[in-house]
Design a protein around this motif. Structure first.
Motif, PDB file in Angstrom:
ATOM      1  N   VAL A 228       0.859  -1.188   0.000  1.00 29.30           N
ATOM      2  CA  VAL A 228       0.000   0.000   0.000  1.00 29.30           C
ATOM      3  C   VAL A 228       0.892   1.233   0.000  1.00 29.30           C
ATOM      4  CG1 VAL A 228      -1.687   1.355   1.290  1.00 29.30           C
ATOM      5  CG2 VAL A 228      -1.907  -1.133   1.181  1.00 29.30           C
ATOM      6  N   VAL A 229       0.629   2.167  -0.905  1.00 31.16           N
ATOM      7  CA  VAL A 229       1.366   3.428  -0.939  1.00 31.16           C
ATOM      8  C   VAL A 229       0.635   4.433  -0.045  1.00 31.16           C
ATOM      9  CG1 VAL A 229       2.192   5.343  -2.354  1.00 31.16           C
ATOM     10  CG2 VAL A 229       2.258   3.011  -3.249  1.00 31.16           C
ATOM     11  N   GLY A 230       1.365   5.034   0.888  1.00 34.59           N
ATOM     12  CA  GLY A 230       0.754   6.003   1.785  1.00 34.59           C
ATOM     13  C   GLY A 230      -0.156   5.333   2.802  1.00 34.59           C
ATOM     14  N   GLU A 231      -1.162   6.065   3.251  1.00 32.99           N
ATOM     15  CA  GLU A 231      -2.068   5.571   4.282  1.00 32.99           C
ATOM     16  C   GLU A 231      -3.217   4.757   3.689  1.00 32.99           C
ATOM     17  OE1 GLU A 231      -3.219   8.323   7.497  1.00 32.99           O
ATOM     18  OE2 GLU A 231      -2.066   9.830   6.392  1.00 32.99           O
ATOM     19  N   VAL A 232      -3.600   3.716   4.393  1.00 37.73           N
ATOM     20  CA  VAL A 232      -4.781   2.947   4.021  1.00 37.73           C
ATOM     21  C   VAL A 232      -6.007   3.865   4.095  1.00 37.73           C
ATOM     22  CG1 VAL A 232      -6.279   1.035   4.704  1.00 37.73           C
ATOM     23  CG2 VAL A 232      -3.794   0.759   4.792  1.00 37.73           C
ATOM     24  N   ASP A 233      -6.915   3.699   3.165  1.00 40.18           N
ATOM     25  CA  ASP A 233      -8.169   4.463   3.049  1.00 40.18           C
ATOM     26  C   ASP A 233      -7.968   5.905   2.591  1.00 40.18           C
ATOM     27  OD1 ASP A 233      -9.485   2.192   3.924  1.00 40.18           O
ATOM     28  OD2 ASP A 233      -9.819   2.929   5.968  1.00 40.18           O
ATOM     29  N   LYS A 234      -6.730   6.318   2.354  1.00 38.49           N
ATOM     30  CA  LYS A 234      -6.459   7.691   1.907  1.00 38.49           C
ATOM     31  C   LYS A 234      -6.000   7.724   0.448  1.00 38.49           C
ATOM     32  CE  LYS A 234      -7.240   9.341   6.044  1.00 38.49           C
ATOM     33  NZ  LYS A 234      -8.458  10.111   6.335  1.00 38.49           N
ATOM     34  N   GLY A 235      -6.262   6.651  -0.279  1.00 34.66           N
ATOM     35  CA  GLY A 235      -5.755   6.543  -1.648  1.00 34.66           C
ATOM     36  C   GLY A 235      -6.308   7.559  -2.613  1.00 34.66           C
ATOM     37  N   TRP A 236      -7.495   8.127  -2.304  1.00 33.37           N
ATOM     38  CA  TRP A 236      -8.062   9.119  -3.214  1.00 33.37           C
ATOM     39  C   TRP A 236      -7.136  10.322  -3.354  1.00 33.37           C
ATOM     40  CZ3 TRP A 236     -11.185   8.911  -7.005  1.00 33.37           C
ATOM     41  CH2 TRP A 236     -11.784  10.059  -7.535  1.00 33.37           C
ATOM     42  N   ASN A 237      -6.461  10.690  -2.264  1.00 29.07           N
ATOM     43  CA  ASN A 237      -5.514  11.819  -2.325  1.00 29.07           C
ATOM     44  C   ASN A 237      -4.355  11.500  -3.260  1.00 29.07           C
ATOM     45  OD1 ASN A 237      -7.019  13.252  -0.399  1.00 29.07           O
ATOM     46  ND2 ASN A 237      -5.936  12.271   1.290  1.00 29.07           N
ATOM     47  N   TYR A 238      -3.830  10.271  -3.189  1.00 29.05           N
ATOM     48  CA  TYR A 238      -2.720   9.878  -4.058  1.00 29.05           C
ATOM     49  C   TYR A 238      -3.202   9.701  -5.494  1.00 29.05           C
ATOM     50  CZ  TYR A 238      -1.361   8.763   0.711  1.00 29.05           C
ATOM     51  OH  TYR A 238      -1.140   8.832   2.056  1.00 29.05           O
ATOM     52  N   ALA A 239      -4.452   9.218  -5.637  1.00 26.48           N
ATOM     53  CA  ALA A 239      -5.016   9.067  -6.977  1.00 26.48           C
ATOM     54  C   ALA A 239      -5.107  10.414  -7.680  1.00 26.48           C
ATOM     55  CB  ALA A 239      -6.401   8.423  -6.888  1.00 26.48           C
ATOM     56  N   LYS A 240      -5.546  11.438  -6.947  1.00 32.89           N
ATOM     57  CA  LYS A 240      -5.650  12.780  -7.543  1.00 32.89           C
ATOM     58  C   LYS A 240      -4.269  13.316  -7.903  1.00 32.89           C
ATOM     59  CE  LYS A 240      -8.074  14.735  -4.278  1.00 32.89           C
ATOM     60  NZ  LYS A 240      -8.815  15.810  -3.564  1.00 32.89           N
ATOM     61  N   ALA A 241      -3.269  13.051  -7.044  1.00 27.76           N
ATOM     62  CA  ALA A 241      -1.909  13.494  -7.358  1.00 27.76           C
ATOM     63  C   ALA A 241      -1.427  12.843  -8.645  1.00 27.76           C
ATOM     64  CB  ALA A 241      -0.966  13.169  -6.203  1.00 27.76           C
ATOM     65  N   LEU A 242      -1.676  11.530  -8.773  1.00 24.95           N
ATOM     66  CA  LEU A 242      -1.226  10.829  -9.974  1.00 24.95           C
ATOM     67  C   LEU A 242      -1.980  11.313 -11.205  1.00 24.95           C
ATOM     68  CD1 LEU A 242      -0.132   7.207 -10.290  1.00 24.95           C
ATOM     69  CD2 LEU A 242      -1.822   8.040 -11.912  1.00 24.95           C
ATOM     70  N   LEU A 243      -3.276  11.608 -11.054  1.00 19.39           N
ATOM     71  CA  LEU A 243      -4.030  12.135 -12.192  1.00 19.39           C
ATOM     72  C   LEU A 243      -3.468  13.481 -12.637  1.00 19.39           C
ATOM     73  CD1 LEU A 243      -7.682  11.192 -11.186  1.00 19.39           C
ATOM     74  CD2 LEU A 243      -6.398  10.309 -13.139  1.00 19.39           C
ATOM     75  N   GLY A 244      -2.970  14.270 -11.677  1.00 15.67           N
ATOM     76  CA  GLY A 244      -2.323  15.527 -12.048  1.00 15.67           C
ATOM     77  C   GLY A 244      -1.105  15.286 -12.906  1.00 15.67           C
ATOM     78  N   PHE A 245      -0.269  14.289 -12.506  1.00 14.87           N
ATOM     79  CA  PHE A 245       0.909  13.947 -13.313  1.00 14.87           C
ATOM     80  C   PHE A 245       0.481  13.425 -14.680  1.00 14.87           C
ATOM     81  CE2 PHE A 245       2.680  12.777  -8.930  1.00 14.87           C
ATOM     82  CZ  PHE A 245       3.181  14.047  -8.725  1.00 14.87           C
ATOM     83  N   GLU A 246      -0.605  12.609 -14.700  1.00 16.48           N
ATOM     84  CA  GLU A 246      -1.086  12.066 -15.965  1.00 16.48           C
ATOM     85  C   GLU A 246      -1.556  13.187 -16.887  1.00 16.48           C
ATOM     86  OE1 GLU A 246      -4.183   8.649 -17.599  1.00 16.48           O
ATOM     87  OE2 GLU A 246      -4.650   9.691 -15.739  1.00 16.48           O
TER      88      GLU A 246
END
Length: 384
Positions: A228-246
């Motif tokens: 798991v990258v980062g905190e469990v249940d907090k993946g939406w924050n990392y998903a948004k960061a990755l979408l920014g890079f995308e």
């Protein structure tokens, strides 16, 4: 040609830098895959990926301490322009332009040490497990279930429209680890190998008869908790960061720049490059492309400074993809009867292929309609 260190390369003026990049590409690019008419598979673009890896040129924007070149936005743009000018293929780059930057920002040190070098060496080729049959534009509606079983998460569900999943040996996925609360909550960001028991890949043949996209099925797939990258249940924050890079990657001017060069070559081949109507449209496209390049540089510089990429990055993706579509529309008009050819007219001139490539660009990475809604609500503060 002379082999320059990163410091020596950075010391060149822009013209010298461009000449060096152009010369190295011309001397090292595998000519048999120049000007590809479709997205190449790993076995086809692997030699170019590894050539860039050996040279240290795979990740112009990554910091040097993680194996990147640490270039500023203007130099990154030069590299993009020179690769597009020569007709270089796009490599399997999910790990390079999306996952890598996200890991650098949010992963544990152990995860960085484990995964970043293997992305650069080509040992790990990644795909992105985001969209699902009923969770595309509304990504937070995803249903891939991750059940907590002690030291593992157990995944059951499906992902779809996964680019080149049939080439990848690793996948990063968003999975639901908690069903309570808002739908954006209870999502986690997980990493797992594609050869995990229970993972099934089914290619999807698209409009140009190419299996670029896939469905991926998960049947009781066990994922260790340390994946798991980062905190469990907090993946939406990392998903948004990755979408920014995308969206920065998709918003790169390389497709529009390449398309405009091919439009001009096509007009010359059809004897229309001196006509006033063509010259007028070409001038308008050129000015729009100049604006896009300036916008792209501003976001790359923000990324390099470590500043957060906000929802306003959506404008970059909208501008690039819609410009690319208009350029390929113009190609079909100029090509006339040649617009229906399934094969290139000649090397680098494939109007129908360019048109088909441009069609889904306003959908993947967030559709233009959804991105306009994001801009309206999050940037302009308009009512829902």
């Amino acid at each position: 040609m002379q082999d320059l260190s990163l410091d020596e390369l950075a010391a060149l003026d822009e013209d010298g830098f461009r000449r060096h990049v152009r010369g190295w590409i011309e001397a090292n690019y595998p000519l048999e895959v120049r000007h590809p008419t479709r997205r190449l598979h790993w076995h086809e673009n692997r030699p170019w990926y590894l050539a860039l890896s050996r040279k240290g040129w795979l990740t112009p924007g990554w910091p040097r301490e993680y194996g990147g070149m640490g270039l500023d936005a203007a130099r990154q743009l030069v590299m993009i322009e020179e690769m597009e000018r020569f007709g270089a293929a796009r490599v399997n780059d999910m790990g390079l332009v999306m996952l890598g930057p996200m890991l650098i920002r949010h992963a544990s040190e152990e995860q960085k040490r484990r995964f970043l070098p293997r992305i650069l060496s080509g040992e790990d080729i990644w795909c992105q497990g985001y969209s699902e049959p009923n969770a595309g534009s509304d990504l937070a509606a995803l249903r891939l279930d991750a059940a907590d079983e002690g030291d593992h998460w157990v995944l059951n569900g499906q992902k779809t429209w996964i680019t080149l999943a049939n080439d990848a040996n690793w996948i990063f996925v968003l999975a639901r680890t908690n069903k309570g609360g808002r739908k954006q909550e209870g999502i986690s960001f997980l990493l797992l190998p594609m050869d995990s028991p229970g993972v099934t890949v089914r290619p999807i043949v698209n409009l140009d008869l190419h299996d670029e996209f896939c469905e991926v099925f998960f049947d009781n797939v066990r994922v260790p908790k340390d994946m798991v990258v980062g905190e469990v249940d907090k993946g939406w924050n990392y998903a948004k960061a990755l979408l920014g890079f995308e969206r920065i990657a998709i918003g790169s001017p390389k497709l529009s720049s390449s398309g405009l060069a091919r439009l001009r070559a096509l007009a010359a081949a059809m004897g229309k490059d001196k006509e006033p109507a063509f010259l007028d449209s070409y001038a308008r496209f050129s000015m729009e492309l100049a604006d896009l390049k300036a916008l792209y540089e501003s976001y790359v510089e923000r990324l390099k400074r470590g500043e957060p990429i906000g929802p306003d990055v959506s404008i970059l993706k909208i501008v690039q993809t819609e410009l690319f579509q208009r350029i390929t529309d113009a190609m079909l008009e100029i090509a006339g009867g040649n617009a229906g050819l399934l094969e290139p007219m000649e090397e680098g001139l494939h109007p129908a292929g360019s048109f088909l490539l441009a069609r889904p660009s306003t959908i993947f990475g967030g559709s233009s309609e959804i991105l306009r809604n994001i801009l309206a609500r999050s940037v302009l503060d308009l009512p829902a």
